[in-house]
Design a protein around this motif. Structure first.
Motif, short mmCIF file in Angstrom:
data_model
loop_
_atom_site.label_atom_id
_atom_site.label_comp_id
_atom_site.label_asym_id
_atom_site.label_seq_id
_atom_site.Cartn_x
_atom_site.Cartn_y
_atom_site.Cartn_z
N PRO A 152 -35.98 16.84 32.06
CA PRO A 152 -35.97 18.17 31.42
C PRO A 152 -35.25 19.18 32.31
N LEU A 153 -34.47 20.06 31.70
CA LEU A 153 -33.73 21.05 32.47
C LEU A 153 -34.67 21.92 33.31
N ALA A 154 -35.82 22.25 32.75
CA ALA A 154 -36.79 23.09 33.48
C ALA A 154 -37.27 22.38 34.75
N GLU A 155 -37.45 21.05 34.65
CA GLU A 155 -37.89 20.28 35.82
C GLU A 155 -36.79 20.23 36.88
N MET A 167 -18.10 17.48 34.82
CA MET A 167 -18.81 17.52 33.54
C MET A 167 -18.79 18.92 32.94
N THR A 168 -18.70 18.95 31.64
CA THR A 168 -18.90 20.20 30.93
C THR A 168 -20.41 20.44 30.82
N LYS A 169 -20.79 21.61 30.36
CA LYS A 169 -22.21 21.90 30.20
C LYS A 169 -22.85 20.94 29.20
N PHE A 205 -28.84 11.34 38.24
CA PHE A 205 -30.18 11.22 38.80
C PHE A 205 -30.65 9.79 38.72
N VAL A 206 -31.54 9.43 39.62
CA VAL A 206 -32.14 8.10 39.58
C VAL A 206 -33.37 8.19 38.70
N PHE A 207 -33.33 7.57 37.54
CA PHE A 207 -34.47 7.57 36.63
C PHE A 207 -35.11 6.21 36.63
N MET A 208 -36.37 6.16 36.98
CA MET A 208 -37.11 4.91 36.96
C MET A 208 -37.72 4.70 35.58
N PRO A 209 -37.59 3.53 35.04
CA PRO A 209 -38.10 3.27 33.70
C PRO A 209 -39.57 3.65 33.56
N ALA A 210 -39.91 4.17 32.40
CA ALA A 210 -41.29 4.60 32.16
C ALA A 210 -42.27 3.45 32.32
N ILE A 211 -41.80 2.24 32.07
CA ILE A 211 -42.70 1.09 32.19
C ILE A 211 -43.17 0.90 33.63
N GLU A 268 -25.87 18.29 30.04
CA GLU A 268 -27.14 18.30 29.32
C GLU A 268 -27.39 16.95 28.63
N GLU A 269 -26.31 16.32 28.17
CA GLU A 269 -26.43 14.99 27.57
C GLU A 269 -26.91 13.98 28.60
N GLN A 270 -26.37 14.08 29.83
CA GLN A 270 -26.78 13.16 30.89
C GLN A 270 -28.23 13.40 31.28
N LEU A 271 -28.63 14.66 31.32
CA LEU A 271 -30.03 14.98 31.61
C LEU A 271 -30.96 14.33 30.59
N ALA A 272 -30.56 14.40 29.33
CA ALA A 272 -31.38 13.81 28.27
C ALA A 272 -31.47 12.29 28.44
N LYS A 273 -30.35 11.65 28.82
CA LYS A 273 -30.36 10.20 29.03
C LYS A 273 -31.26 9.82 30.19
N ASP A 274 -31.27 10.68 31.21
CA ASP A 274 -32.08 10.41 32.40
C ASP A 274 -33.52 10.87 32.23
N LYS A 275 -33.84 11.39 31.03
CA LYS A 275 -35.19 11.89 30.76
C LYS A 275 -35.60 12.95 31.78
#
Length: 311
Positions: A126-129, A111-113, A5-11, A117-124
């Protein structure tokens, strides 16, 4: 590991919010009673603002940022109208359908599950989102199928007439790839497109030098075209192209872009019989009808809705 996913920095989000601090608690629009806040709008618009390399506090970028916000708002309004219409039509997406889509994403990236999930966490993310986003996309596809695709009819007589007029240009499309070039907002896209057209600049070189898409290191290659998965807009763009053709400039997610159709390694172009060409011709003739129907459906939703835009 490849980013999903493309995650834009929180800043950046904070900067955009700060730039509109006086408005942040305001309502951007109300759609049939459903509110879109400025916070909602800016959260979704931030990736496009970042890809356009626009600076929220820079006066010269203010107009461009406003355009991104308005186009994003228009998209959000349509999403709400489609979801609301889905309730009228009693259309829904099963949780199992979302699960299958996530499984496909994991398989596509090997990817394994746990890795996923690790990549989701890095990209900030949430699985629900993510699940909510997938559900919304699947719902949109389902509604488009019901209200657009299934209402478009192409007759066998139309197909035969088209074949007779174009049989010398109907060829086998197996293993054709699509390469994408997305111009940065300040690039002289028209001049570069002209150079690509006259051969003084190759498409691959233009991608390497100028593209802001994530696949620029591959010459813009997006992989094999999945002809049966294309939406009406992309069908219309690709089905009339021959290997080696490059589109004129078009707008993709607020950015100027071009696409090249090609077959890796080249190869012979094999012409098709009427029977072989029928699915391809059907797609070509269906596209303008589908776009017309899509415009009608969108207008119907908007005309029936109470939309209050306050941006």
């Amino acid at each position: 590991m490849k980013k999903l996913f493309v995650f834009m920095p929180a800043i950046l989000l904070c900067t955009v919010i700060a730039a509109h601090a006086a408005q942040i608690n305001k309502v951007a629009a109300v759609v049939n009673g459903q509110v879109i806040t400025m916070m909602d709008l800016q959260k979704i618009a931030v990736p496009n603002i970042a890809r356009a390399r626009l600076v929220p506090n820079k006066p010269s970028d203010a107009e461009a940022i406003d355009q991104v916000l308005r186009k994003t708002l228009d998209m959000m309004i349509m999403d709400i109208l489609i979801v609301q219409d889905a309730k009228r039509l009693k259309v829904s997406i099963a949780s199992s359908d979302v699960d299958k889509q996530i499984e496909r994403m994991m398989q596509a990236h090997n990817m394994t599950k746990a890795q996923f999930e690790e990549q989701l966490a890095k990209d900030k993310m949430p699985l629900a989102e993510l699940r909510k986003s997938i559900e919304k996309n699947l719902l949109r596809q389902k509604i488009m199928g019901l209200e657009v695709s299934r209402r478009v009819i192409v007759s066998q007589e139309e197909i035969k007439a088209y074949y007779e007029s174009h049989k010398d240009s109907l060829f086998n499309r197996d293993n054709l790839h699509m390469a994408l070039l997305v111009y940065p907002p300040k690039a002289k896209a028209g001049e570069l497109a002209a150079q690509i057209k006259n051969g003084s600049l190759s498409f691959e070189e233009a991608v390497r030098k100028y593209s802001i898409a994530s696949n620029k290191d591959k010459g813009g290659d997006m992989g094999p075209v999945k002809w049966d998965k294309l939406n009406p807009e992309w069908e219309g763009r690709l089905t009339k192209m021959k290997p080696g053709d490059v589109t004129e400039i078009f707008v993709l997610n607020n950015f100027k872009a071009q696409v090249r159709l090609f077959r890796p390694g080249g190869g012979v172009v094999n012409l098709l019989t009427l029977e072989e060409a029928t699915p391809q011709i059907d797609a070509i003739l269906r596209q303008p009808k589908a776009m017309e129907r899509l415009e009608e459906y969108s207008a119907q939703l908007r005309n029936k809705a109470i939309i209050d835009i306050r941006l």
